[in-house]
Design a protein around this motif. Structure first.
Motif, PDB file in Angstrom:
ATOM      1  N   TRP A 248     -61.872-203.293  39.142  1.00  0.00           N
ATOM      2  CA  TRP A 248     -62.730-204.332  38.598  1.00  0.00           C
ATOM      3  C   TRP A 248     -61.950-205.619  38.322  1.00  0.00           C
ATOM      4  N   GLY A 249     -60.698-205.655  38.737  1.00  0.00           N
ATOM      5  CA  GLY A 249     -59.916-206.885  38.612  1.00  0.00           C
ATOM      6  C   GLY A 249     -59.353-207.154  37.241  1.00  0.00           C
ATOM      7  N   THR A 250     -59.300-206.117  36.381  1.00  0.00           N
ATOM      8  CA  THR A 250     -58.746-206.328  35.054  1.00  0.00           C
ATOM      9  C   THR A 250     -57.670-205.280  34.770  1.00  0.00           C
ATOM     10  N   TYR A 251     -57.350-205.046  33.510  1.00  0.00           N
ATOM     11  CA  TYR A 251     -56.151-204.282  33.182  1.00  0.00           C
ATOM     12  C   TYR A 251     -56.395-203.331  32.018  1.00  0.00           C
ATOM     13  N   VAL A 252     -55.420-202.470  31.805  1.00  0.00           N
ATOM     14  CA  VAL A 252     -55.406-201.536  30.679  1.00  0.00           C
ATOM     15  C   VAL A 252     -54.277-201.918  29.731  1.00  0.00           C
ATOM     16  N   GLY A 253     -54.608-201.956  28.449  1.00  0.00           N
ATOM     17  CA  GLY A 253     -53.598-202.070  27.405  1.00  0.00           C
ATOM     18  C   GLY A 253     -53.573-200.789  26.606  1.00  0.00           C
ATOM     19  N   GLN A 263     -43.015-195.561  28.022  1.00  0.00           N
ATOM     20  CA  GLN A 263     -42.535-195.368  29.392  1.00  0.00           C
ATOM     21  C   GLN A 263     -43.582-194.675  30.259  1.00  0.00           C
ATOM     22  N   THR A 264     -44.278-193.687  29.702  1.00  0.00           N
ATOM     23  CA  THR A 264     -45.336-193.023  30.469  1.00  0.00           C
ATOM     24  C   THR A 264     -46.411-194.021  30.870  1.00  0.00           C
ATOM     25  N   ALA A 265     -46.794-194.889  29.934  1.00  0.00           N
ATOM     26  CA  ALA A 265     -47.829-195.887  30.221  1.00  0.00           C
ATOM     27  C   ALA A 265     -47.381-196.855  31.305  1.00  0.00           C
ATOM     28  N   ILE A 266     -46.152-197.332  31.203  1.00  0.00           N
ATOM     29  CA  ILE A 266     -45.652-198.298  32.195  1.00  0.00           C
ATOM     30  C   ILE A 266     -45.583-197.648  33.577  1.00  0.00           C
ATOM     31  N   ASN A 267     -45.053-196.440  33.637  1.00  0.00           N
ATOM     32  CA  ASN A 267     -44.942-195.747  34.928  1.00  0.00           C
ATOM     33  C   ASN A 267     -46.302-195.389  35.519  1.00  0.00           C
ATOM     34  N   SER A 268     -47.348-195.446  34.688  1.00  0.00           N
ATOM     35  CA  SER A 268     -48.701-195.168  35.166  1.00  0.00           C
ATOM     36  C   SER A 268     -49.466-196.443  35.521  1.00  0.00           C
ATOM     37  N   GLY A 269     -48.811-197.595  35.427  1.00  0.00           N
ATOM     38  CA  GLY A 269     -49.412-198.840  35.878  1.00  0.00           C
ATOM     39  C   GLY A 269     -49.978-199.741  34.803  1.00  0.00           C
TER      40      GLY A 269
END
Length: 443
Positions: A248-253, A263-269
């Motif tokens: 949808w062209g947006t992001y997850v925080g 680190q898990t969050a970053i490695n998951s995009g």
């Protein structure tokens, strides 16, 4: 004068047909003889004039500006700056507790409207809402029916069973597949225990108008059943949210404090980490290498007011990590946004401005103001085409939204001015509409 424009027009609008609901006309405004903090610079401009037309900044000049039908405001050399932006706010969770909020959602929504007006009158013209059913409140503010800030909504917080944001009780267990608890029916938080559930709930928030998605990737202070050290979502679950949001062209925080959760969050995009107070050097380096945004808060002892005894040990652990995260932010030049993350307390909400002063332990007044205006505005652009207000926010430049404060004094020299919005913010303008003007009250 307070609440000029929309508040007066609201009486007529409420009697109109739904199709007629829209922002009232915005006459042009010229600010004369102001010194500008533009949201980026370390110093003020020389005496300048600013033209506001149709909700945007239409001109900035040291020469005189003439505009037919314009309201002319003599700034008398005072400072014109962008409206403040809180990058981590909870519009629906300020005036209630988890128990009272779920017991009467009508009350919760009305209280949220009252608190939204108070937020705007503190000079916060935009908030990035990181969890709660704020879609309706956003709509009614955008229609001009009540004064309030621009809202970048996340919708329901996505959590897991026993994760941060899971405010169910033992009476709600065992969970029956397909049934929703009152917390979930209200849109406060959704319990998601598989990649498929995460994907579905993410899409539901996007369907309602979310500009970004919020997950809780680790334990939290306020939640009763989540240890602070716990890492909650699996890689596959976070990846499902990231994929759905990216489509949808947006992001997850993500809410995350510890090295493992971050680190898990970053490695998951994931593109934005909320908090991160307990990370280590290795994790900070990873954030810098991956160009990850840090959205964090300069917590102090006052934030512990009202927390239950079971949360105090976790709170003090996070509090001790506050210097840690800002030292890493400076060491690795992390892209750092500022927010408050105030929950369940209208009394603490009144100190929203004061929390900006806490940044002075690590930043100059100019750097703190840049963070709360231009830098936070840059973070908002990550929403891409899901951005509900496509344009520049947090800056004074031609073409940017006219969200402006006229300040009695120079906040680049004395940041404490922003902690006294009642007396020092002489004008509060959002989208070209003046909501407060006490310039005539000055000696």
């Amino acid at each position: 004068m307070f609440f000029a424009g929309p508040a007066v027009a609201a009486i007529a609008l409420l009697a109109a047909a739904p199709a007629a609901l829209a922002q009232p006309a915005r006459p042009p405004v010229v600010f004369e003889n102001v010194r500008i903090f533009d949201g980026q610079s370390d110093a003020l401009s020389g005496p300048s004039n600013v033209l506001v037309r149709d909700g945007k900044i239409a001109g900035i000049s040291t020469a005189d500006i003439s505009e037919d039908g314009a309201t002319v405001i003599d700034g008398e050399g005072k400072v014109l700056m962008p409206g403040l932006i809180d990058a981590h706010w909870h519009t629906m969770l300020i005036g209630v507790t988890p128990d009272t909020g779920l017991a009467d959602m009508g009350y919760t929504h009305l209280i949220a409207g009252v608190e939204a007006t108070a937020t705007l009158m503190r000079g916060f013209t935009t908030v990035r809402d990181l969890g709660g059913p704020s879609f309706g409140l956003k709509k009614i503010i955008d229609q001009g029916l009540i004064p309030g800030p621009r809202i970048y909504p996340s919708g329901a917080i996505l959590t897991i069973t026993s994760g941060h944001g899971d405010f169910r009780t033992f009476a709600d267990l065992p969970r029956r597949i397909g049934e929703l608890t009152p917390m979930e029916e209200a849109g406060m938080a959704m319990v998601t225990d598989s990649p498929d559930e995460v994907r579905m709930r993410t899409r539901e928030q996007l369907m309602q108008g979310a500009s970004q998605i919020k997950l809780t990737a680790g334990g939290g202070v306020a939640s009763p059943f989540s240890p602070l050290d716990a890492s909650t979502f699996t890689d596959a679950e976070i990846e499902a949210a990231v994929q759905a949001a990216s489509n949808w062209g947006t992001y997850v925080g993500v809410h995350a404090y510890t090295p493992q959760a971050v680190q898990t969050a970053i490695n998951s995009g994931v593109k934005v980490i909320e908090h991160a107070h307990l990370i280590d050097d290795e994790t900070a380096q990873l954030m810098a290498e991956k160009d990850i945004w840090l959205s964090t808060q300069p917590f102090d002892e006052a934030m512990g007011a009202g927390l239950p005894p079971s949360s105090m040990e976790k709170f003090h652990e996070v509090l001790e990590g506050t210097s840690n995260i800002y030292e890493f932010a400076r060491k690795y030049d992390l892209k750092t946004a500022w927010g408050t993350d105030i929950l369940f307390s209208p009394i603490l909400a009144r100190g929203q401005n004061h929390m900006l002063l806490n940044l002075l332990k690590w930043y100059t007044p100019a750097e703190a103001l840049q963070m709360a205006t231009g830098t936070n505005g840059e973070l908002l652009l990550l929403s891409g085409k899901r951005n509900p207000y496509p344009g520049r926010i947090g800056l004074i430049e031609e073409g940017a939204y006219a969200d402006l404060l006229l300040v009695d004094g120079n906040p680049l020299e004395d940041l404490s001015l922003v902690a006294d919005p009642e007396n020092k913010f002489l004008i509060i303008m959002k989208d070209g509409v003046i909501y407060k003007d006490i310039t005539g009250d000055q000696d």
